[in-house]
Design a protein around this motif. Structure first.
Motif, PDB file in Angstrom:
ATOM      1  N   ARG A 211       6.976 -10.829  -0.431  1.00  0.00           N
ATOM      2  CA  ARG A 211       5.795 -10.178   0.129  1.00  0.00           C
ATOM      3  C   ARG A 211       5.119 -11.048   1.179  1.00  0.00           C
ATOM      4  NH1 ARG A 211       3.550  -7.270  -5.470  1.00  0.00           N
ATOM      5  NH2 ARG A 211       4.407  -5.200  -4.971  1.00  0.00           N
ATOM      6  N   MET A 212       5.071 -12.357   0.964  1.00  0.00           N
ATOM      7  CA  MET A 212       4.502 -13.250   1.972  1.00  0.00           C
ATOM      8  C   MET A 212       5.280 -13.146   3.280  1.00  0.00           C
ATOM      9  SD  MET A 212       3.738 -16.766  -0.093  1.00  0.00           S
ATOM     10  CE  MET A 212       2.551 -16.841  -1.441  1.00  0.00           C
ATOM     11  N   GLU A 214       7.136 -10.674   4.386  1.00  0.00           N
ATOM     12  CA  GLU A 214       6.887  -9.381   5.020  1.00  0.00           C
ATOM     13  C   GLU A 214       5.527  -9.355   5.697  1.00  0.00           C
ATOM     14  OE1 GLU A 214       7.286  -6.672   1.808  1.00  0.00           O
ATOM     15  OE2 GLU A 214       9.480  -6.628   1.878  1.00  0.00           O
ATOM     16  N   LEU A 215       4.506  -9.904   5.033  1.00  0.00           N
ATOM     17  CA  LEU A 215       3.155  -9.878   5.596  1.00  0.00           C
ATOM     18  C   LEU A 215       3.069 -10.721   6.870  1.00  0.00           C
ATOM     19  CD1 LEU A 215       0.990 -10.055   2.353  1.00  0.00           C
ATOM     20  CD2 LEU A 215       1.110  -8.153   3.977  1.00  0.00           C
ATOM     21  N   VAL A 216       3.710 -11.884   6.870  1.00  0.00           N
ATOM     22  CA  VAL A 216       3.695 -12.718   8.072  1.00  0.00           C
ATOM     23  C   VAL A 216       4.424 -12.018   9.213  1.00  0.00           C
ATOM     24  CG1 VAL A 216       4.538 -14.871   9.075  1.00  0.00           C
ATOM     25  CG2 VAL A 216       3.412 -14.896   6.843  1.00  0.00           C
ATOM     26  N   ARG A 217       5.608 -11.474   8.920  1.00  0.00           N
ATOM     27  CA  ARG A 217       6.379 -10.789   9.959  1.00  0.00           C
ATOM     28  C   ARG A 217       5.611  -9.594  10.507  1.00  0.00           C
ATOM     29  NH1 ARG A 217      10.831  -9.329   7.140  1.00  0.00           N
ATOM     30  NH2 ARG A 217      10.002  -7.244   6.763  1.00  0.00           N
ATOM     31  N   ASP A 218       5.066  -8.763   9.625  1.00  0.00           N
ATOM     32  CA  ASP A 218       4.336  -7.584  10.079  1.00  0.00           C
ATOM     33  C   ASP A 218       3.044  -7.971  10.785  1.00  0.00           C
ATOM     34  OD1 ASP A 218       6.325  -6.125   8.882  1.00  0.00           O
ATOM     35  OD2 ASP A 218       5.140  -5.537   7.141  1.00  0.00           O
ATOM     36  N   GLY A 219       2.375  -9.004  10.260  1.00  0.00           N
ATOM     37  CA  GLY A 219       1.093  -9.396  10.820  1.00  0.00           C
ATOM     38  C   GLY A 219       1.190  -9.892  12.253  1.00  0.00           C
ATOM     39  N   LEU A 220       2.313 -10.499  12.608  1.00  0.00           N
ATOM     40  CA  LEU A 220       2.493 -10.974  13.973  1.00  0.00           C
ATOM     41  C   LEU A 220       2.563  -9.833  14.984  1.00  0.00           C
ATOM     42  CD1 LEU A 220       5.064 -13.850  13.363  1.00  0.00           C
ATOM     43  CD2 LEU A 220       2.706 -14.101  14.170  1.00  0.00           C
ATOM     44  N   GLU A 221       2.860  -8.638  14.502  1.00  0.00           N
ATOM     45  CA  GLU A 221       2.976  -7.471  15.382  1.00  0.00           C
ATOM     46  C   GLU A 221       1.790  -6.518  15.247  1.00  0.00           C
ATOM     47  OE1 GLU A 221       5.354  -7.679  17.476  1.00  0.00           O
ATOM     48  OE2 GLU A 221       6.164  -9.435  16.444  1.00  0.00           O
ATOM     49  N   GLN A 222       0.828  -6.858  14.379  1.00  0.00           N
ATOM     50  CA  GLN A 222      -0.311  -5.972  14.133  1.00  0.00           C
ATOM     51  C   GLN A 222      -1.578  -6.532  14.762  1.00  0.00           C
ATOM     52  OE1 GLN A 222      -0.038  -6.130   9.858  1.00  0.00           O
ATOM     53  NE2 GLN A 222       1.008  -4.156   9.705  1.00  0.00           N
TER      54      GLN A 222
END
Length: 262
Positions: A211-212, A214-222
């Motif tokens: 989950r960490m 995924e959150l880092v990967r998604d957060g860089l694009e959000q």
């Protein structure tokens, strides 16, 4: 699981760590179509294997990976090598999306597609003698597996442009300063250091690490608002997991947690 034999890879499981060794040392581990096929098969299996909690990617021989195999057929010197950029991009993206932490152990030169492979890993350890660079400009080529997108996000705009324009390699200490390489160690200690790091990660909650990541990967694009709201939502959901409960109970009891990934 029983790991099948491959022609271009060595794959071994040890203590919940999967070791993937690029194994074409006579070609400096250049990426061939067969290597892409075999790497895809290993990564697809690994993503579904709950017994594997961390990956280490390294190279056999003196190089980590020299990039795409640009061998020209001697019987047809005018024919261009078989380099399927879309295929490379898809397989490298699969590596980047692996649910488990992925450690690169850079034993030697990582160039062109070898650098693009590194950019899809989560943690990079490097032998002190290794060199890293993007050599595409030297042959009039463009990075085709996400290098122009990922490189400036990992090392910054100006270092990325210097690497892309010049086609030079740089010592790993430069990449450590830019943030891509996390630790530089003597070459003879590289695999042991990678093993220690990977084994330590296997003791963490696999659900939490996934989950960490995924959150880092998604957060860089959000955008900020969306990223923070999503992080809160996932953290709240995580509080209902078995790993969360086990971690809290183990902490209170002063014992090592026994995480199951649920």
């Amino acid at each position: 699981m029983t790991v099948p034999d491959f022609e271009t890879l060595l794959v071994a499981d040890r203590d919940q760590v999967r070791w993937i060794t690029l194994n074409r040392p006579e070609r400096r581990n250049a990426i061939s179509p067969l290597m892409l096929d075999e790497l895809e098969a290993v990564l697809e299996d690994t993503a579904e294997d709950s017994e594997v909690r961390a990956l280490v990617v390294t190279g056999a021989g003196s190089a980590f990976c020299a990039g795409a195999d640009l061998t020209v057929d001697p019987d047809d010197p005018d024919a261009l090598p078989d380099v399927d950029l879309a295929r490379s991009d898809a397989v490298f993206g699969l590596l980047e999306r692996q649910p488990q932490p992925v450690i690169a152990a850079v034993n030697g030169t990582a160039a062109a597609g070898g650098l693009e492979l590194l950019l899809c890993c989560d943690i990079v350890l490097a032998a002190a003698s290794a060199r890293i660079g993007d050599l595409h400009a030297n042959a009039g080529l463009l990075p085709g597996a996400g290098g122009t997108y990922r490189l400036p996000r990992r090392v910054g705009r100006n270092p990325a442009l210097w690497l892309l324009f010049t086609g030079d390699t740089a010592p790993v200490e430069d990449f450590q300063r830019w943030g891509l390489v996390h630790r530089v160690v003597p070459g003879e200690e590289l695999l042991a250091e990678a093993g220690r790091l990977a084994t330590g990660l296997t003791r963490k909650s696999p659900l939490g690490l996934r989950r960490m990541k995924e959150l880092v990967r998604d957060g860089l694009e959000q955008d900020r608002r969306t990223g923070l709201a999503h992080a809160l939502e996932v953290a709240q959901a995580h509080q209902k997991s078995a790993d969360y409960a086990e971690g809290v109970r183990a902490f209170a009891a002063h014992r090592a947690p026994r995480f199951t990934g649920r």
